[in-house]
Write a protein that holds these residues in place. Sequence first.
Motif, mmCIF file in Angstrom:
data_model
loop_
_atom_site.group_PDB
_atom_site.id
_atom_site.type_symbol
_atom_site.label_atom_id
_atom_site.label_comp_id
_atom_site.label_asym_id
_atom_site.label_seq_id
_atom_site.Cartn_x
_atom_site.Cartn_y
_atom_site.Cartn_z
ATOM 1 N N CYS A 47 -3.032 6.433 5.665
ATOM 2 C CA CYS A 47 -3.475 6.782 4.306
ATOM 3 C C CYS A 47 -4.554 5.845 3.761
ATOM 4 O O CYS A 47 -5.316 6.236 2.881
ATOM 5 N N ASN A 48 -4.586 4.623 4.272
ATOM 6 C CA ASN A 48 -5.440 3.604 3.662
ATOM 7 C C ASN A 48 -6.493 3.012 4.599
ATOM 8 O O ASN A 48 -7.282 2.163 4.184
ATOM 9 N N ALA B 194 -8.848 -0.278 -0.666
ATOM 10 C CA ALA B 194 -8.070 0.961 -0.660
ATOM 11 C C ALA B 194 -7.543 1.321 -2.049
ATOM 12 O O ALA B 194 -7.109 2.459 -2.276
ATOM 13 N N TYR C 60 -4.522 12.824 2.307
ATOM 14 C CA TYR C 60 -4.240 11.858 1.249
ATOM 15 C C TYR C 60 -3.280 12.389 0.176
ATOM 16 O O TYR C 60 -2.991 11.688 -0.787
ATOM 17 N N MET D 283 0.828 -1.201 0.000
ATOM 18 C CA MET D 283 0.000 0.000 0.000
ATOM 19 C C MET D 283 0.869 1.261 0.000
ATOM 20 O O MET D 283 1.974 1.274 0.537
ATOM 21 N N TYR E 183 -13.477 9.553 -0.037
ATOM 22 C CA TYR E 183 -12.611 9.376 1.129
ATOM 23 C C TYR E 183 -13.021 10.284 2.283
ATOM 24 O O TYR E 183 -12.529 10.103 3.407
ATOM 25 N N GLN F 54 1.112 3.905 6.222
ATOM 26 C CA GLN F 54 0.217 3.160 5.331
ATOM 27 C C GLN F 54 -1.189 3.061 5.917
ATOM 28 O O GLN F 54 -2.186 3.227 5.213
#
Length: 349
Positions: free
Chosen positions: A97-98, A119, A174, A50, A156, A94
């Motif tokens: 962000c995901n 994701a 993001y 990711m 998101y 990670q």
Amino acid sequence: MHKLECSAMTVFGEKWCPSETSRLVARILAKKKSQKERCCSERILQIGEMESHVDDIDNEKREMHEADVAGLHRFYSKHLNLPDHKDQLTLFSQVACNGFTVEDDELSHLGTAVYPDVALINHSCLPSVIVTYNGTAADVRAVQDMKPGDELLISYIDLLYPTEDRNSRLRESYYFTCGCQECKSKSMDKIKLKLRKKSDPAEPQVINSMLHYAKKTIREFRALKHIKTPSELMEMCEQSLEEMGAVFDDSNVYMLHMMYQAMGICLYMQDSEGAVRYGEKIVRHYSKLYPPHSLNVSSLLLKLGRLYIELDRRSVGIEALKKAEAIMEVTHGKNHYSLVKLREEMKTK
């Protein structure tokens, strides 16, 4: 997973207080060690693959990640073989962000999870699909008519706010700016920032000053939410609504934001009638400002419906619950356990 946390909790007792992110990372590390094959949420992309944006994070976020790394080491190092410091920072980045916020049908926070395959789906402020949860699984369901080959697009972020605010949030969390049709046209911004009708319209400098005040108030409220008492927070809401109401229409998203906070405080203080007063003001505008089949709209209808029934207003309560049901049949699927429970709820009440 239970054994991992149980062992650590036994050692620390009342001092057990890792962050939610540290707990999630500990579970990821434990699962990576124990699993021999890819899990069902990693059929396309594995967690280690990711995007991390670890080189893009600012000092404030880096300090937060460092604090989480310290918490991971403090609470789990005796029970897990931890990777080196750099790899830990990358994993926390990670997850930031995901990660997905898992919520119930009223959008109350339940936890955080990572679904690498989900994701991969790109963002749009005009989403074609939505993510909901069925136990520990994430479901992706269409909220628009789609043709084979159409790209899946999710949101998101909360889509209530105007273009500038949405993209500020996307860049902050993001590291990109959205280029969807809504962000290019800004077609909803005027409606979302509607001004109160007056015989003498407000001057541009007055409007800009009030926009600055609204954003500052929202930031301050967020910072003080877990510090001030409910009464003090309600005073902040009422004062800001009175101040903004001199320039902004009730449908302005900054007015709606503070009304929603006030409704939440009423619910916490068990003031059902106060919660309904604010909820009724909000719901009439939400369906116009959010995309169709919005969880924000269905969750508000659920809250209002249950409050109406609690206040012996059963017919209007059932009407609100049925509207929520119609949205959730699209977002969750007709046989989702939340809908089964909701139908039982309407029958018994």
